[in-house]
Design an enzyme around this catalytic site. Sequence first.
Site, short mmCIF file in Angstrom:
data_model
loop_
_atom_site.label_atom_id
_atom_site.label_comp_id
_atom_site.label_asym_id
_atom_site.label_seq_id
_atom_site.Cartn_x
_atom_site.Cartn_y
_atom_site.Cartn_z
N CYS A 144 -0.32 -2.08 7.56
CA CYS A 144 1.65 -2.85 8.46
C CYS A 144 1.82 -1.43 7.19
O CYS A 144 2.70 -1.99 5.75
CB CYS A 144 1.83 -3.62 8.14
SG CYS A 144 3.49 -3.87 8.44
N CYS A 147 5.55 -2.98 5.88
CA CYS A 147 5.43 -4.66 4.96
C CYS A 147 5.03 -4.25 3.35
O CYS A 147 5.56 -5.07 2.96
CB CYS A 147 4.34 -5.67 6.17
SG CYS A 147 3.86 -5.69 7.39
N ASP A 148 4.40 -2.82 3.12
CA ASP A 148 3.88 -3.32 2.25
C ASP A 148 3.88 -1.27 1.46
O ASP A 148 3.77 -1.58 0.37
CB ASP A 148 1.73 -3.18 2.15
CG ASP A 148 1.68 -4.32 2.66
OD1 ASP A 148 2.32 -5.58 2.38
OD2 ASP A 148 0.40 -4.85 3.13
#
Length: 323
Positions: A144, A147-148
């Site tokens: 992701c 997200c990261d």
Amino acid sequence: MSLIPRASNIKPNEKFDTIVIGLGPAAYSAALYAARYMLKTLVIGETPGGQLTEAGEVDDYLGLIGVQASDMIKLFNSHVEKYNVPILMDRVESFRADGEEYVVKTKRKGEFRASTIIVTVGTKRRKLNVPGENEFTGRGVSYCSVCDAPLFKNRPVVVVGGGNSALDGAELLSRYATKVYLVHRRDEFRAQPIILKLVKEKPNVEFILNSTVKEIKGDKLVRKVVVENLKTGETRELDVNGIFVEIGFEPPTEFARLNNLEVDVNGYIKVDEWMRTNLPGVFAAGDCTGTWLGFRQVATSTAMGAVAAHSAYNYLNERKGKT
Ligand code: NAP
């Protein structure tokens, strides 16, 4: 978002006109339409927004210009909330027919009954299945970008894939990482041309085409990604600290099998143009279906959710007419 309190009045074994399984865009849309048809509706899902939680800015949903995905989810949620549809944060394990009803079994909150079901369970992320992938998941291997990406500030990374997720991910990562290697197994892309053009213009993105990842190496964290050129057989070791696997999604094979839902050749739930599955009173919508040749967008999911709710309403009316 006040998701849990609204479902607190639900009693075990309570009966609904329709139960929507899932909590992504297709589910919200199905819930909205079902509520407007005045069907007694329950939504059961685990993650508000589904895969939309993994998106950043969304600029291809008509009327919501450059909206953040998180704001879009809040809007979807408020819209359903306006109609007082209860949303139960739980996982549906399976459902079974019981006469003319279905019994829906959840992981934590027991069973509920419904005359119709709308399945919007989405898909699961595909894995590379190469040495090092499992070992370094969460230690440099990510699925992701949204997200990261910030974790890889001033570090070099690899992004794998040639679809919208990979190109969106590469664009985002190019703002954080020192260098982004975009590894794709072909030299043609599924991604929309507009995002491809944007990424190609980034000075710190290098395209490594006709290539696949062979291995991920490291110590405590990822240190190297080995890629192989499929045309020449040559291998190259990239010194990176992260690898983002953005290679698409797997169909909901297990859920379909458990619940006797027919699937298409690709493993997605088979529906007709009215979102009817092979089971009477069971409809499906969104990414878990094989509809529209797999053109998976928020717009197509919400459209399918609306059609599924409309079909559930018609199904219930037709059944009433028969009794
Ligand atoms: P996708 O469109 O299915 O693309 C997956 C990519 O990964 C393809 O380029 C594919 O290569 C590659 N791939 C698949 N299996 C692989 C493997 N084992 N090893 C190496 N490469 C592999 O998936 P996605 O990009 O995640 O998108 C999923 C759906 O969400 C799509 O319908 C997409 O349009 C939608 N989406 C839309 C947006 C947007 O509109 N902004 C953003 C994200 C996602 P091949 O091309 O060679 O098959």
